[in-house]
Structure formats: C-alpha cells, structure tokens
Motif scaffolding. Structure first.
Motif, PDB file in Angstrom:
ATOM      1  N   GLY A 255       0.827  -1.206   0.000  1.00 43.52           N
ATOM      2  CA  GLY A 255       0.000   0.000   0.000  1.00 43.52           C
ATOM      3  C   GLY A 255       0.856   1.248   0.000  1.00 43.52           C
ATOM      4  O   GLY A 255       2.058   1.196  -0.264  1.00 43.52           O
ATOM      5  N   LEU A 256       0.220   2.345   0.307  1.00 44.99           N
ATOM      6  CA  LEU A 256       0.878   3.649   0.323  1.00 44.99           C
ATOM      7  C   LEU A 256       1.266   4.024   1.761  1.00 44.99           C
ATOM      8  O   LEU A 256       0.408   3.979   2.652  1.00 44.99           O
ATOM      9  CB  LEU A 256      -0.054   4.714  -0.265  1.00 44.99           C
ATOM     10  N   VAL A 257       2.522   4.358   1.951  1.00 44.88           N
ATOM     11  CA  VAL A 257       2.994   4.812   3.257  1.00 44.88           C
ATOM     12  C   VAL A 257       3.862   6.034   3.070  1.00 44.88           C
ATOM     13  O   VAL A 257       4.384   6.281   1.977  1.00 44.88           O
ATOM     14  CB  VAL A 257       3.792   3.725   4.012  1.00 44.88           C
ATOM     15  N   GLN A 258       4.017   6.789   4.137  1.00 46.63           N
ATOM     16  CA  GLN A 258       4.862   7.980   4.082  1.00 46.63           C
ATOM     17  C   GLN A 258       6.304   7.614   4.443  1.00 46.63           C
ATOM     18  O   GLN A 258       6.550   6.619   5.134  1.00 46.63           O
ATOM     19  CB  GLN A 258       4.335   9.029   5.052  1.00 46.63           C
ATOM     20  N   PRO A 259       7.250   8.395   3.964  1.00 48.82           N
ATOM     21  CA  PRO A 259       8.655   8.143   4.318  1.00 48.82           C
ATOM     22  C   PRO A 259       8.834   8.098   5.833  1.00 48.82           C
ATOM     23  O   PRO A 259       8.244   8.907   6.561  1.00 48.82           O
ATOM     24  CB  PRO A 259       9.386   9.332   3.703  1.00 48.82           C
ATOM     25  N   GLY A 260       9.643   7.145   6.275  1.00 51.28           N
ATOM     26  CA  GLY A 260       9.894   6.982   7.699  1.00 51.28           C
ATOM     27  C   GLY A 260       8.952   6.022   8.398  1.00 51.28           C
ATOM     28  O   GLY A 260       9.226   5.590   9.520  1.00 51.28           O
ATOM     29  N   GLU A 261       7.844   5.684   7.732  1.00 50.70           N
ATOM     30  CA  GLU A 261       6.883   4.774   8.342  1.00 50.70           C
ATOM     31  C   GLU A 261       7.279   3.316   8.126  1.00 50.70           C
ATOM     32  O   GLU A 261       8.269   3.015   7.464  1.00 50.70           O
ATOM     33  CB  GLU A 261       5.481   5.047   7.781  1.00 50.70           C
TER      34      GLU A 261
ATOM     35  N   SER B 242      11.490   2.410   8.661  1.00 46.54           N
ATOM     36  CA  SER B 242      12.200   3.583   8.129  1.00 46.54           C
ATOM     37  C   SER B 242      12.168   3.595   6.602  1.00 46.54           C
ATOM     38  O   SER B 242      13.197   3.751   5.939  1.00 46.54           O
ATOM     39  CB  SER B 242      13.646   3.578   8.623  1.00 46.54           C
ATOM     40  N   LEU B 243      10.982   3.432   6.062  1.00 44.90           N
ATOM     41  CA  LEU B 243      10.847   3.335   4.609  1.00 44.90           C
ATOM     42  C   LEU B 243      11.240   4.621   3.908  1.00 44.90           C
ATOM     43  O   LEU B 243      11.036   5.730   4.426  1.00 44.90           O
ATOM     44  CB  LEU B 243       9.420   2.947   4.248  1.00 44.90           C
TER      45      LEU B 243
ATOM     46  N   VAL C 162       6.116   4.439  -1.330  1.00 49.72           N
ATOM     47  CA  VAL C 162       6.552   5.304  -0.229  1.00 49.72           C
ATOM     48  C   VAL C 162       6.594   6.732  -0.753  1.00 49.72           C
ATOM     49  O   VAL C 162       7.442   7.085  -1.577  1.00 49.72           O
ATOM     50  CB  VAL C 162       7.930   4.888   0.305  1.00 49.72           C
ATOM     51  N   SER C 163       5.674   7.536  -0.279  1.00 48.70           N
ATOM     52  CA  SER C 163       5.557   8.889  -0.797  1.00 48.70           C
ATOM     53  C   SER C 163       4.837   9.769   0.212  1.00 48.70           C
ATOM     54  O   SER C 163       3.949   9.320   0.923  1.00 48.70           O
ATOM     55  CB  SER C 163       4.785   8.882  -2.120  1.00 48.70           C
ATOM     56  N   SER C 164       5.227  11.039   0.225  1.00 45.54           N
ATOM     57  CA  SER C 164       4.540  11.996   1.086  1.00 45.54           C
ATOM     58  C   SER C 164       3.462  12.734   0.297  1.00 45.54           C
ATOM     59  O   SER C 164       2.766  13.590   0.839  1.00 45.54           O
ATOM     60  CB  SER C 164       5.546  12.982   1.682  1.00 45.54           C
TER      61      SER C 164
END
Length: 119
Positions: A10-16, A84-85, A117-119
């Motif tokens: 799925g979609l996660v933010q950097p660092g997650e 830490s993605l 991995v995207s903000s």
C-alpha cells in the motif's frame, strides 16, 4: 496447486513502517527457503531479503538494518517487516519459495504486492 499470496502492500509515508506477508499453500513450507524480491519501474528485479529453511537470513545492503525477514512454519507464512521506509523502496514486492528438487532448483513466485513510499 502451489500458491504464494502476498499481502500488506500500500501507500505509506517516508519513515513509516509496513509489514508484508506471503502465505504459501501446496508446498511443504518448512522445506523451502523464502526470499523477498522487489522490482521498481524501469529496473531489474532485485533480491531484498532471504531466509533459509533453517532460519538463516541475508539482506541486500540497501535494506540492512531497516528490513527484517521472518517465517512462521506453523502458519506457512513468510514476512517482511519494513521500517524507516524511503521513497526508493517503492516497488512491487514479490515472494519466492525455492528448494532443491530431484531435477534441480524448484522456484515458486507470488503475484506481487505494490509498496509505494511517498509523502
């Protein structure tokens, strides 16, 4: 019928963090080594992490210290814990089961799961 089914992408933010699962059926799971590969757009498929039938692990330098591969033989499932993605971890992630058969190496692949991995 052999099946490897990945889930957890799925979609996660950097660092997650994110945890992928690979559920196997149709094989004697405990006899197989399990690998996680990934393929980013325009790039070749690369080995990310590996765990032997006995539980020994290896990692690509790019994920060492951030990713952890594990397996639960009772559940016929392999996992990839990703911490830490980074945006560069974005790819389709595939699980692979392999073992030495009578006629050589036997490989089984899952269908892949997208990790973005995207903000």
């Amino acid at each position: 019928q052999v099946q490897l089914v990945e889930s957890g992408g799925g979609l996660v933010q950097p660092g997650e963090s994110q945890k992928l699962s690979c559920a196997a059926s149709g094989i004697i799971f405990r006899n197989y080594a399990m690998d996680w590969y990934r393929q980013a757009p325009g790039k070749e498929r690369e080995l990310v992490a590996a765990i032997s039938a006995g539980g020994s692990t290896n990692y690509a330098d790019s994920v060492k210290g951030r990713f952890t591969i594990s397996r639960d033989n009772a559940k016929n499932t392999a996992y990839l814990q990703m911490n830490s993605l980074k945006p560069e971890d974005t790819a389709v992630y595939y699980c692979n089961a392999h073992a030495l058969g009578v006629y050589g190496r036997v490989d089984r692949w899952g269908q892949g799961t997208q990790v973005t991995v995207s903000s």
